[in-house]
Design a protein around this motif. Structure first.
Motif: not given
Ligand code: SF4
Length: 230
Positions: A153-156, A178-188, A198-200
């Motif tokens: 979900g969007g809040i998460a 956010f969206g269902h199936g959305a992806e992002a690369v975060l880097t430590r 992202g998932s609903y």
């Protein structure tokens, strides 16, 4: 500090007066409906493998789910969806979890909430989300094995992005949507990438209406495993 110590400490938190009152009054009023079972009525620690490669970030424990069982995302229908999906993905020892001590073993996954106390109507206020954000940051710091985060979900999704940015992780700009199936690369900060999916949210509102199906949820878990296996 260890993850086990963090888990123990969060269960004693009383930083949000409205949520302290709600979680305890629900437990007091409903305990009789679940005769013979203890009713947790306290902050709920995250659940699962302390060396998880997959973190599943939801919203908050449900009043009669995690707030009853004392274990994150168990004892209610949304939790049933998550644990059934983990079982189908081969990461849970059993397809459901109804009471504490039922033998559930989670391998490689951990269920995490950005708000650890059950809120009225499943809606924490912005102030409560802010108050609990420090727990999420500390937890993510204590799981260096994480490779993939699934935001339910969007809040998460938003809580995850805000949390990791505050920890000095690199977040793409403009901020991923956010969206269902959305992806992002975060880097430590050490350069290690962590993929956010992202998932609903498997709320009854979404599952009853077919906005989220088991196939759609399984596809997100399959994608997470694909990333893990590369
Ligand atoms: Fe503490 Fe988080 Fe519960 Fe607020 S929601 S009382 S910060 S554990």
């Amino acid at each position: 500090r260890t993850l086990a110590e963090l888990d123990a400490r969060v269960t004693k938190c009383r930083a949000c007066p409205r949520l302290v009152d709600w979680r305890e009054s629900v437990a007091h009023d409903k305990r009789a409906s679940f005769a013979g079972e203890p009713y947790w009525g306290r902050p709920v620690a995250s659940l699962g493998d302390p060396e998880a490669w997959l973190g599943i970030i939801g919203l908050a424990p449900a009043a009669h789910g995690g707030n009853r069982t004392g274990r994150m995302f168990t004892g209610d229908r949304s939790g049933d969806w998550i644990h059934a999906a983990l079982y189908r993905a081969g990461m849970n020892s059993q397809p459901d979890s109804t009471v504490a001590g039922d033998g559930l073993v989670m391998s490689g996954a951990r269920t995490i909430a950005p708000v650890h106390c059950a809120p009225p109507d499943n809606k924490p206020t912005p102030g409560e989300r802010h108050a609990c954000a420090g727990w999420l940051r500390r937890e993510l710091q204590l799981i260096p094995t994480l490779e993939v985060l699934i935001a339910l979900g969007g809040i998460a999704w938003q809580a995850t992005l805000s949390g990791v940015r505050a920890m000095g992780w690199d977040v793409p700009r403009p901020q991923p949507r956010f969206g269902h199936g959305a992806e992002a690369v975060l880097t430590r900060p050490d350069g290690v990438p962590v993929r956010l999916l992202g998932s609903y949210h498997p709320s009854q509102q979404n599952t009853f209406t077919g906005r989220l199906t088991t196939e759609m949820l399984d596809a997100v878990f399959a994608r997470a495993k694909e990333i893990h296996q590369v």
